[in-house]
Design a protein around this motif. Structure first.
Motif, PDB file in Angstrom:
ATOM      1  N   GLY A 101     -48.325   8.041  51.012  1.00 45.56           N
ATOM      2  CA  GLY A 101     -47.405   6.472  51.782  1.00 45.56           C
ATOM      3  C   GLY A 101     -46.562   6.624  50.684  1.00 45.56           C
ATOM      4  N   VAL A 102     -46.566   6.802  49.179  1.00 42.56           N
ATOM      5  CA  VAL A 102     -45.999   6.933  48.103  1.00 42.56           C
ATOM      6  C   VAL A 102     -44.803   7.845  48.584  1.00 42.56           C
ATOM      7  CG1 VAL A 102     -45.267   7.129  45.321  1.00 42.56           C
ATOM      8  CG2 VAL A 102     -47.380   5.767  46.532  1.00 42.56           C
ATOM      9  N   ALA A 103     -44.994   9.663  48.354  1.00 41.37           N
ATOM     10  CA  ALA A 103     -44.228  10.137  48.115  1.00 41.37           C
ATOM     11  C   ALA A 103     -43.713  10.224  49.302  1.00 41.37           C
ATOM     12  CB  ALA A 103     -44.781  11.955  48.918  1.00 41.37           C
ATOM     13  N   ALA A 104     -44.005   9.841  50.884  1.00 40.05           N
ATOM     14  CA  ALA A 104     -42.818   9.857  52.150  1.00 40.05           C
ATOM     15  C   ALA A 104     -41.841   8.445  51.775  1.00 40.05           C
ATOM     16  CB  ALA A 104     -43.602   9.323  53.463  1.00 40.05           C
ATOM     17  N   MET A 105     -42.408   7.102  50.486  1.00 40.97           N
ATOM     18  CA  MET A 105     -41.792   6.110  50.368  1.00 40.97           C
ATOM     19  C   MET A 105     -40.054   7.214  49.841  1.00 40.97           C
ATOM     20  SD  MET A 105     -42.483   3.160  48.130  1.00 40.97           S
ATOM     21  CE  MET A 105     -42.674   3.837  46.880  1.00 40.97           C
ATOM     22  N   ILE A 106     -40.601   7.953  48.755  1.00 33.74           N
ATOM     23  CA  ILE A 106     -39.796   8.087  48.034  1.00 33.74           C
ATOM     24  C   ILE A 106     -38.346   9.427  48.154  1.00 33.74           C
ATOM     25  CG2 ILE A 106     -39.608  10.032  45.572  1.00 33.74           C
ATOM     26  CD1 ILE A 106     -42.847   8.674  44.210  1.00 33.74           C
ATOM     27  N   TYR A 107     -39.509   9.790  49.159  1.00 34.86           N
ATOM     28  CA  TYR A 107     -38.659  10.748  49.910  1.00 34.86           C
ATOM     29  C   TYR A 107     -37.469  10.006  50.953  1.00 34.86           C
ATOM     30  CZ  TYR A 107     -37.380  14.615  53.728  1.00 34.86           C
ATOM     31  OH  TYR A 107     -36.491  15.665  54.167  1.00 34.86           O
ATOM     32  N   LEU A 108     -38.341   8.665  51.403  1.00 30.52           N
ATOM     33  CA  LEU A 108     -37.156   7.611  51.569  1.00 30.52           C
ATOM     34  C   LEU A 108     -35.888   7.328  51.015  1.00 30.52           C
ATOM     35  CD1 LEU A 108     -38.881   5.538  54.256  1.00 30.52           C
ATOM     36  CD2 LEU A 108     -37.564   6.853  55.462  1.00 30.52           C
ATOM     37  N   ILE A 109     -36.248   6.868  49.802  1.00 32.45           N
ATOM     38  CA  ILE A 109     -35.361   6.525  48.888  1.00 32.45           C
ATOM     39  C   ILE A 109     -33.985   7.539  48.705  1.00 32.45           C
ATOM     40  CG2 ILE A 109     -34.874   6.168  46.604  1.00 32.45           C
ATOM     41  CD1 ILE A 109     -37.677   4.512  46.221  1.00 32.45           C
ATOM     42  N   PHE A 110     -34.794   8.331  48.731  1.00 38.04           N
ATOM     43  CA  PHE A 110     -33.344  10.003  48.661  1.00 38.04           C
ATOM     44  C   PHE A 110     -33.517   9.860  49.894  1.00 38.04           C
ATOM     45  CE2 PHE A 110     -32.099  14.721  49.061  1.00 38.04           C
ATOM     46  CZ  PHE A 110     -31.752  14.342  47.405  1.00 38.04           C
ATOM     47  N   ASN A 111     -33.485  10.110  50.845  1.00 39.30           N
ATOM     48  CA  ASN A 111     -32.476  10.181  51.996  1.00 39.30           C
ATOM     49  C   ASN A 111     -31.736   9.375  52.396  1.00 39.30           C
ATOM     50  OD1 ASN A 111     -32.828  12.245  53.492  1.00 39.30           O
ATOM     51  ND2 ASN A 111     -34.778  11.675  54.345  1.00 39.30           N
ATOM     52  N   GLU A 112     -31.493   7.869  51.464  1.00 35.73           N
ATOM     53  CA  GLU A 112     -30.762   6.723  51.603  1.00 35.73           C
ATOM     54  C   GLU A 112     -29.774   7.630  50.972  1.00 35.73           C
ATOM     55  OE1 GLU A 112     -30.392   3.475  53.589  1.00 35.73           O
ATOM     56  OE2 GLU A 112     -32.187   4.461  54.232  1.00 35.73           O
ATOM     57  N   GLY A 113     -29.885   7.759  49.607  1.00 36.34           N
ATOM     58  CA  GLY A 113     -28.263   8.243  48.853  1.00 36.34           C
ATOM     59  C   GLY A 113     -27.835   9.379  49.657  1.00 36.34           C
ATOM     60  N   TYR A 114     -29.188   9.792  49.911  1.00 37.46           N
ATOM     61  CA  TYR A 114     -28.199  12.045  50.527  1.00 37.46           C
ATOM     62  C   TYR A 114     -27.672  11.611  51.718  1.00 37.46           C
ATOM     63  CZ  TYR A 114     -28.645  16.546  50.840  1.00 37.46           C
ATOM     64  OH  TYR A 114     -28.463  17.890  51.438  1.00 37.46           O
ATOM     65  N   SER A 115     -27.958  11.094  53.185  1.00 32.42           N
ATOM     66  CA  SER A 115     -26.844  10.766  54.417  1.00 32.42           C
ATOM     67  C   SER A 115     -26.168   9.661  53.787  1.00 32.42           C
ATOM     68  CB  SER A 115     -28.228   9.923  54.964  1.00 32.42           C
ATOM     69  OG  SER A 115     -28.337   9.136  54.771  1.00 32.42           O
ATOM     70  N   ALA A 116     -25.076   9.682  52.512  1.00 30.39           N
ATOM     71  CA  ALA A 116     -23.760   8.759  52.293  1.00 30.39           C
ATOM     72  C   ALA A 116     -22.544   9.825  53.155  1.00 30.39           C
ATOM     73  CB  ALA A 116     -23.893   8.760  51.093  1.00 30.39           C
ATOM     74  N   SER A 117     -21.754   8.537  53.084  1.00 34.94           N
ATOM     75  CA  SER A 117     -20.786   9.179  53.861  1.00 34.94           C
ATOM     76  C   SER A 117     -19.579   9.680  52.452  1.00 34.94           C
ATOM     77  CB  SER A 117     -19.644   8.696  54.781  1.00 34.94           C
ATOM     78  OG  SER A 117     -19.993   7.933  53.895  1.00 34.94           O
ATOM     79  N   GLY A 118     -18.486  10.375  52.158  1.00 41.54           N
ATOM     80  CA  GLY A 118     -17.715  10.425  51.198  1.00 41.54           C
ATOM     81  C   GLY A 118     -17.506   9.546  50.207  1.00 41.54           C
ATOM     82  N   ASP A 119     -16.883   8.246  51.405  1.00 39.94           N
ATOM     83  CA  ASP A 119     -16.967   7.023  51.025  1.00 39.94           C
ATOM     84  C   ASP A 119     -18.135   6.747  49.837  1.00 39.94           C
ATOM     85  OD1 ASP A 119     -17.874   6.863  52.946  1.00 39.94           O
ATOM     86  OD2 ASP A 119     -15.870   5.329  53.567  1.00 39.94           O
ATOM     87  N   THR A 120     -19.319   6.538  50.070  1.00 41.08           N
ATOM     88  CA  THR A 120     -20.242   6.051  49.298  1.00 41.08           C
ATOM     89  C   THR A 120     -20.913   6.934  48.840  1.00 41.08           C
ATOM     90  OG1 THR A 120     -21.277   6.232  51.469  1.00 41.08           O
ATOM     91  CG2 THR A 120     -19.983   4.307  51.641  1.00 41.08           C
ATOM     92  N   ALA A 121     -20.715   7.793  48.880  1.00 42.03           N
ATOM     93  CA  ALA A 121     -21.549   9.010  47.995  1.00 42.03           C
ATOM     94  C   ALA A 121     -21.623   8.777  46.527  1.00 42.03           C
ATOM     95  CB  ALA A 121     -21.112  10.611  47.635  1.00 42.03           C
ATOM     96  N   GLU A 122     -20.682   8.356  45.691  1.00 37.04           N
ATOM     97  CA  GLU A 122     -20.752   7.971  44.028  1.00 37.04           C
ATOM     98  C   GLU A 122     -21.745   6.535  44.827  1.00 37.04           C
ATOM     99  OE1 GLU A 122     -21.071   9.596  40.745  1.00 37.04           O
ATOM    100  OE2 GLU A 122     -19.992  10.501  43.113  1.00 37.04           O
ATOM    101  N   ILE A 123     -22.053   5.776  45.705  1.00 36.72           N
ATOM    102  CA  ILE A 123     -21.977   4.306  44.942  1.00 36.72           C
ATOM    103  C   ILE A 123     -23.939   4.284  45.231  1.00 36.72           C
ATOM    104  CG2 ILE A 123     -22.895   1.834  46.063  1.00 36.72           C
ATOM    105  CD1 ILE A 123     -19.506   2.125  46.771  1.00 36.72           C
ATOM    106  N   ARG A 124     -23.902   5.066  45.834  1.00 36.98           N
ATOM    107  CA  ARG A 124     -25.694   5.825  46.929  1.00 36.98           C
ATOM    108  C   ARG A 124     -26.079   6.873  46.484  1.00 36.98           C
ATOM    109  NH1 ARG A 124     -26.329   4.872  52.914  1.00 36.98           N
ATOM    110  NH2 ARG A 124     -27.251   3.775  52.231  1.00 36.98           N
ATOM    111  N   LYS A 125     -25.416   7.379  44.803  1.00 40.24           N
ATOM    112  CA  LYS A 125     -26.478   8.651  43.704  1.00 40.24           C
ATOM    113  C   LYS A 125     -27.440   8.450  43.632  1.00 40.24           C
ATOM    114  CE  LYS A 125     -24.440  12.365  41.432  1.00 40.24           C
ATOM    115  NZ  LYS A 125     -22.866  12.919  40.540  1.00 40.24           N
ATOM    116  N   PRO A 126     -27.216   6.696  42.780  1.00 38.01           N
ATOM    117  CA  PRO A 126     -28.828   6.458  42.154  1.00 38.01           C
ATOM    118  C   PRO A 126     -29.732   6.300  42.432  1.00 38.01           C
ATOM    119  CG  PRO A 126     -26.500   4.696  41.425  1.00 38.01           C
ATOM    120  CD  PRO A 126     -26.299   5.951  42.845  1.00 38.01           C
TER     121      PRO A 126
END
Lengths: 122, 424
Positions: free
Chosen positions: B189-214
């Motif tokens: 469950g925790v692994a899946a959640m970490i993956y979701l956090i990453f995806n949230e940042g990874y699926s950014a578009s160019g104008d939000t990539a820097e904001i979501r990189k953290p």
């Protein structure tokens, strides 16, 4: 006399540094390293990848490979090698050969992140 | 670096946070009390550490101080009203002894952090609440920071986290040390959640990539933490490797105008060699266990891309096989769609198209389905059908970068197929 200076720190803490903090530290270290280089006193410098990327080979018969860094307290660090390897298996093979020559104890096998071969020390 | 600078102290507090809040949660069995105790300890740290330097073991210090402050408050309250029997045990702990026990007893460490992470992925919580809660509680990001990364207002994020906490309080948290089976379930469950956090940042578009990189960076930090707690888990190695290999490409994924650059068009010299090296080392380790799983397979696919110095050197045959393996363990239309891309490189667009045709009903509203389908049709010279697919993709695009990318295809189609067409 050559001295090895081995770096220890809290990995949780270092792993939490921001990019800026990391760069600040590296810059400050570079100043000290450059001074030593100019004096012809600096050998190889390595920054290791996190311990999570490490494996440990216990030099038993047969050798036993464990995940993670070396974590015993009853043995002491006595030396190290830097070897160019294809992958982890290759690195473990090298460690096995060395272990056959010198059984007992363990080798921690850890990928190197940054490596500077340094000047020519003799 | 001066260890007593506020920024460095903040970093030390952040890195000690999961362990400290996890231990305080075990003492107080209540999330809000644990968080408050930790906050109080942090305030104390910000006062005393600049003068005395940070303690040798910041986490132990924070646990001690946090616990004592909370106990003092209980004592103060007790002077006004008698306490129920249960709470007496807590306040009678001898501090010095507690300090020693905390230092010597590492056995709780793992389950404390796992429990803290696990609370955040309660099945009753929707994914958006899970990751918001984890970023707040485990990572210690401020509501403002999280709101910024999720591109929502601070008030909306505050509400999201409050709701999540209320649900957890109602659901109750298991405090006994978990058995092997339960620990494995929590870990998944925790692994899946970490993956979701990453995806949230990874699926950014160019104008939000820097904001979501953290979010990507934080997910990697949490994955490494989890792997340190469970060093022998090949799927956690796979997860960490996957995140590192994906994030290694971040500097090459967007053009100056914010448009998305496809993998095959990226400047590979911008990929982070250090992150790739770490990812590859982790996959090597995981493979030795001969215990495959979805994270390892996805990481292996990412590794094949990372190992190719040029797009032409990509081992598509192997990638096709790995997607086949992923279909077996984690079948989904999206996996098959990804596999089709590999098939098109190995066996041509005709075979790839045949593979995705059955997916149409399931992926009727999926942007990538029409983008990929259009590209296959275009390769086969079926331009009219390709145009229909691309139009559909643009209608379904989630970001301007996605739409712009498809328009590029369409422009090429129009150029190639209608030489007589006049620009209006």
């Amino acid at each position: 006399m050559l001295y090895a200076i081995l770096c220890y720190h809290d990995e949780d803490f270092v792993g939490s540094w921001s990019k800026e903090q990391d760069e600040t530290v590296m810059k400050k270290l570079a100043v000290v390293q450059d001074k030593l280089t100019k004096q012809g006193r600096l050998g190889p410098v390595a920054r290791l990848l996190p311990t999570t990327a490490a494996a440990t080979l216990r030099k038993e018969d047969p050798p036993l490979v464990l995940d993670g860094p070396y974590a015993e307290t009853k043995e002491q660090l006595l030396g190290f090698y830097i070897v160019d390897c294809q992958n982890l298996d290759d690195a473990l093979d090298v460690a096995r050969d060395l272990g056959a020559a010198n059984p007992g104890g363990a080798y921690e096998v850890r990928p190197v992140g940054v490596f500077r071969p340094g000047g020519t020390l003799t | 670096m001066s260890e007593t600078d506020a920024a460095w102290i903040e970093t030390a507090l952040t890195s000690a946070r999961p362990q400290a809040v996890g231990a305080l949660l075990r003492y107080f069995r209540d999330l809000d009390t644990a968080e408050e105790a930790f906050q109080n300890a942090c305030l104390r740290a910000l006062k005393t550490w600049p003068q005395n330097g940070p303690p040798r073991d910041p986490a132990a210090w924070l646990i001690m101080v946090g616990r004592n402050v909370a106990i003092d408050e209980v004592r103060r309250a007790r002077k006004q009203e008698p306490l129920p029997e249960d709470d007496q045990a807590i306040s009678d702990l001898d501090d010095a002894e507690g300090k020693l026990a905390e230092r010597l007893d590492g056995s709780h460490y793992r389950d404390d952090i796992l429990r803290l992470m696990f609370i955040c992925c309660h099945p009753d919580l929707p994914a958006t609440q899970q990751i918001a809660l984890a970023l707040r509680i485990v990572s210690g990001l401020t509501v403002k920071q999280i709101a910024r990364a999720f591109l929502v207002s601070e008030a909306a994020m505050e509400q999201r986290i409050t709701r999540a906490k209320a649900k957890i309080a109602d659901a109750g948290v298991p405090f006994e040390a978990p058995g092997a089976v339960e620990r494995a379930e929590r870990l998944a469950g925790v692994a899946a959640m970490i993956y979701l956090i990453f995806n949230e940042g990874y699926s950014a578009s160019g104008d939000t990539a820097e904001i979501r990189k953290p979010l990507c960076e934080e997910a990697i930090r949490l994955a490494r933490l989890l792997l340190r707690l469970f060093p022998g888990e090949p799927e956690i190695m796979g997860l960490t490797a996957l995140l590192l290999l994906q994030h290694a490409r971040s500097a090459a994924r967007f053009a100056g105008d914010g448009s998305l650059i496809l993998l095959e068009d990226q400047d590979r010299s911008l990929w982070s060699g250090t992150m790739i090296a770490e990812g590859l080392a982790l996959i090597d380790k995981a493979m030795r266990h001969r215990k495959s799983g979805p994270y390892q397979i996805q990481a292996a696919i990412a590794a094949l891309h990372a190992r190719a110095a040029t797009p032409e050197e990509t081992d598509w045959t192997q990638i096709d096989l790995l997607y086949g393996a992923l279909e077996l363990v984690q079948p989904s239309p999206v996996v098959t769609l990804n596999r089709a891309v590999a098939v098109s490189k190995v066996r041509g667009a005709e075979a790839a198209l045949a593979l995705i045709e059955p997916l149409a009903p399931k992926l009727a509203n999926y942007f990538h389905f029409y983008g990929v389908r259009g590209a296959f049709l275009m390769q086969l010279g079926r331009n009219d059908e390709a145009r229909i697919a691309f139009d559909r993709a643009i209608a379904l695009a989630n970001t301007s970068a996605e739409a712009a990318h498809i328009r590029m295809h369409l422009d090429r189609l129009i150029r190639d197929s209608q030489p007589k067409a006049k620009a209006k």
